[in-house]
Scaffold this motif. Structure first.
Motif, mmCIF file in Angstrom:
data_model
loop_
_atom_site.group_PDB
_atom_site.id
_atom_site.type_symbol
_atom_site.label_atom_id
_atom_site.label_comp_id
_atom_site.label_asym_id
_atom_site.label_seq_id
_atom_site.Cartn_x
_atom_site.Cartn_y
_atom_site.Cartn_z
ATOM 1 N N VAL A 179 46.642 19.085 -35.078
ATOM 2 C CA VAL A 179 46.442 18.488 -36.402
ATOM 3 C C VAL A 179 45.288 19.209 -37.092
ATOM 4 C CG1 VAL A 179 45.858 16.352 -37.634
ATOM 5 C CG2 VAL A 179 47.338 16.269 -35.601
ATOM 6 N N CYS A 212 42.852 16.598 -41.865
ATOM 7 C CA CYS A 212 43.647 15.427 -41.488
ATOM 8 C C CYS A 212 42.953 14.657 -40.359
ATOM 9 C CB CYS A 212 45.013 15.899 -41.001
ATOM 10 S SG CYS A 212 46.393 15.110 -41.790
ATOM 11 N N LEU A 257 50.833 13.975 -41.269
ATOM 12 C CA LEU A 257 50.023 14.999 -40.616
ATOM 13 C C LEU A 257 50.257 16.380 -41.200
ATOM 14 C CD1 LEU A 257 50.403 13.950 -36.867
ATOM 15 C CD2 LEU A 257 48.503 13.460 -38.436
#
Length: 147
Positions: free
Chosen positions: A32, A36, A130
């Motif tokens: 990720v 985020c 995401l």
């Protein structure tokens, strides 16, 4: 990618950074992107801090996490004091000494919801789409093509 876990924690201040570290590492391992991760960690920390500060008399709380290919969903649940989401101002005043946590959650996440049960159980739902790093996208594409 579909990762799920549930953590039960004592309602104590030290558990907020413990959860934040564990969740941050898990999000990083899944590729990720940093922005985020930051948004999710700040929102989760705020939700957990609210339980620690306002969740009495509950001795503990639970955090459920699901990380899917393009979405992360967290549920923070406690059985403490009754919470009325509508009583919280949508935007804190500039001179407010508290009340920014829920505003931050709404600002950082794609979805924020509160489920308050008659028995006193409160669940905060936090969800975010995401953004993955390129290497994680490639791993996912290869795994999908191969399986």
């Amino acid at each position: 990618m579909d990762e799920r876990f549930l953590v039960a924690l004592p309602r104590a201040a030290y558990t907020v950074p413990v959860l934040r570290s564990f969740l941050g590492s898990t999000l990083q391992i899944h590729g990720v992107c940093p922005e985020c991760r930051r948004d999710i960690l700040v929102a989760a920390s705020e939700a957990c801090a609210n339980v620690v500060d306002h969740g009495e008399p509950a001795p503990n709380y639970q955090v459920s996490v699901r990380i899917e290919r393009s979405f992360c969903t967290l549920r923070i649940t406690h059985t403490g004091r009754h919470f009325t989401p509508a009583a919280v101002p949508s935007r804190p005043t500039a001179d407010a000494e508290s009340g920014r946590g829920i505003f931050l959650m709404h600002s950082l996440m794609d979805e924020v919801a509160f489920d308050v049960e008659p028995d006193g159980r409160t669940t905060v739902l936090l969800a975010k789409r995401l953004c993955l790093l390129p290497a994680a996208e490639l791993r996912l594409a290869a795994a999908t093509a191969g399986g």
